[in-house]
Design an enzyme around this catalytic site. Structure first.
Site, PDB file in Angstrom:
ATOM      1  N   TYR A   1     -40.627 -54.018 -50.835  1.00 18.77           N
ATOM      2  CA  TYR A   1     -39.802 -54.920 -50.009  1.00 18.77           C
ATOM      3  C   TYR A   1     -40.653 -56.082 -49.503  1.00 18.77           C
ATOM      4  CZ  TYR A   1     -37.393 -56.592 -45.801  1.00 18.77           C
ATOM      5  OH  TYR A   1     -36.811 -57.381 -44.840  1.00 18.77           O
TER       6      TYR A   1
ATOM      7  N   ALA B   1     -22.661 -61.284 -44.736  1.00 21.81           N
ATOM      8  CA  ALA B   1     -22.054 -61.631 -43.442  1.00 21.81           C
ATOM      9  C   ALA B   1     -21.276 -60.487 -42.804  1.00 21.81           C
ATOM     10  CB  ALA B   1     -21.138 -62.846 -43.613  1.00 21.81           C
TER      11      ALA B   1
ATOM     12  N   GLY C   1     -24.818 -56.854 -39.100  1.00 14.39           N
ATOM     13  CA  GLY C   1     -26.151 -57.254 -38.642  1.00 14.39           C
ATOM     14  C   GLY C   1     -26.334 -58.735 -38.388  1.00 14.39           C
TER      15      GLY C   1
END
Length: 260
Positions: A166, A19, A22
């Site tokens: 990823y 948090a 972004g």
């Protein structure tokens, strides 16, 4: 629909991972604007503390509670859930936003980079999901929501070696979200599961991926007009605003100008 549909979330507890910056920061702010108690976690909480102060001085009806947690460490995740139980009863909405990419190709990548991606993008998502569900179950919460921030890389493999591993972790998120939906159905609960899969979002993400090549990172965002973190926050609000009989499975969103 719309703002009125968010009223049932007033005063309820949302956990937002990652948090501090972004998408996570934008989502946390939006939920506080809609009157939720938001526990925002990250490894460093100074930016979340700053955001919490901004929300307060803006007079938003909700509150942002910063919590320091390293999501690659299960013990820290479990003690965070334990603290949330003690202080705020439990979690009603879990937004698994924390994620990262390391530039480690399949042919030459470093194991440690792969492992970090697995730990945060896959394991932490699974642990947080399990703990959030158990928190809902023990309080007989039947209308909770688990939202995984996925990626378009969880739906197609692009010819860029630095994001191949990823991408594999995000394919895992796609499978985990659907598996979760099925298990929630089997459990005869109305808790919902959703993932949101953005293309390029203008955040600091690429600067962490290309941390030794800031020019390449900047070029990622300069080539086209990207999605903004606020666009993602709006998507989360849309998902949470859907009437109880509507479960949004996946929102795939790209910048209009994005090619792949």
């Amino acid at each position: 629909g719309g703002a009125g549909a968010m009223e049932r979330w007033t005063g309820r507890v949302a956990l937002v991972t990652g948090a501090s910056v972004g998408i996570g920061a934008a989502v946390a702010r939006a939920l506080v604007q809609h009157g939720m108690k938001v526990v925002g976690c990250a490894r460093s909480v100074d930016k979340i503390e700053k955001l919490a102060a901004e929300c307060q001085s803006a007079g938003y009806p909700g509150t942002l509670i910063p919590y320091k947690c390293d999501l690659s460490n299960e013990e820290e995740i479990l003690s965070m859930f334990s603290a949330i139980k003690t202080l705020h009863q439990g979690v009603d909405v879990c937004i698994n936003n924390a994620g990262l990419a390391r530039p480690e190709p399949l042919l030459s990548g470093r194991t440690e980079g792969w492992r970090t991606m697995i730990d945060v993008n896959v394991m932490a998502v699974s642990i947080c999901t399990r703990e959030a569900y158990q928190s809902m179950k023990e309080r007989n919460i039947d209308d909770g929501h688990i939202i995984n921030i996925n990626s378009m890389n969880g739906h197609s493999v692009v010819p860029q070696s630095v994001v191949h591993f990823y991408s594999a972790t995000k394919y895992a998120v796609t499978a985990l979200t659907e598996g979760l939906r099925q298990e929630l159905r089997e459990a005869r609960t109305h808790i919902r599961a959703t993932c949101i899969s953005p293309g390029l979002v203008e955040t600091g993400f690429a600067f962490k991926l290309h941390d030794n090549d800031p020019e390449r990172a900047a070029a990622t965002y300069e080539s086209i007009r990207c999605l903004k973190a606020e666009d993602m926050a709006n998507a989360v609000i849309y998902v949470l605003s859907a009437p109880p009989h509507v479960q949004i499975g996946d929102i795939q969103m790209r910048p209009t100008e994005q090619i792949s």
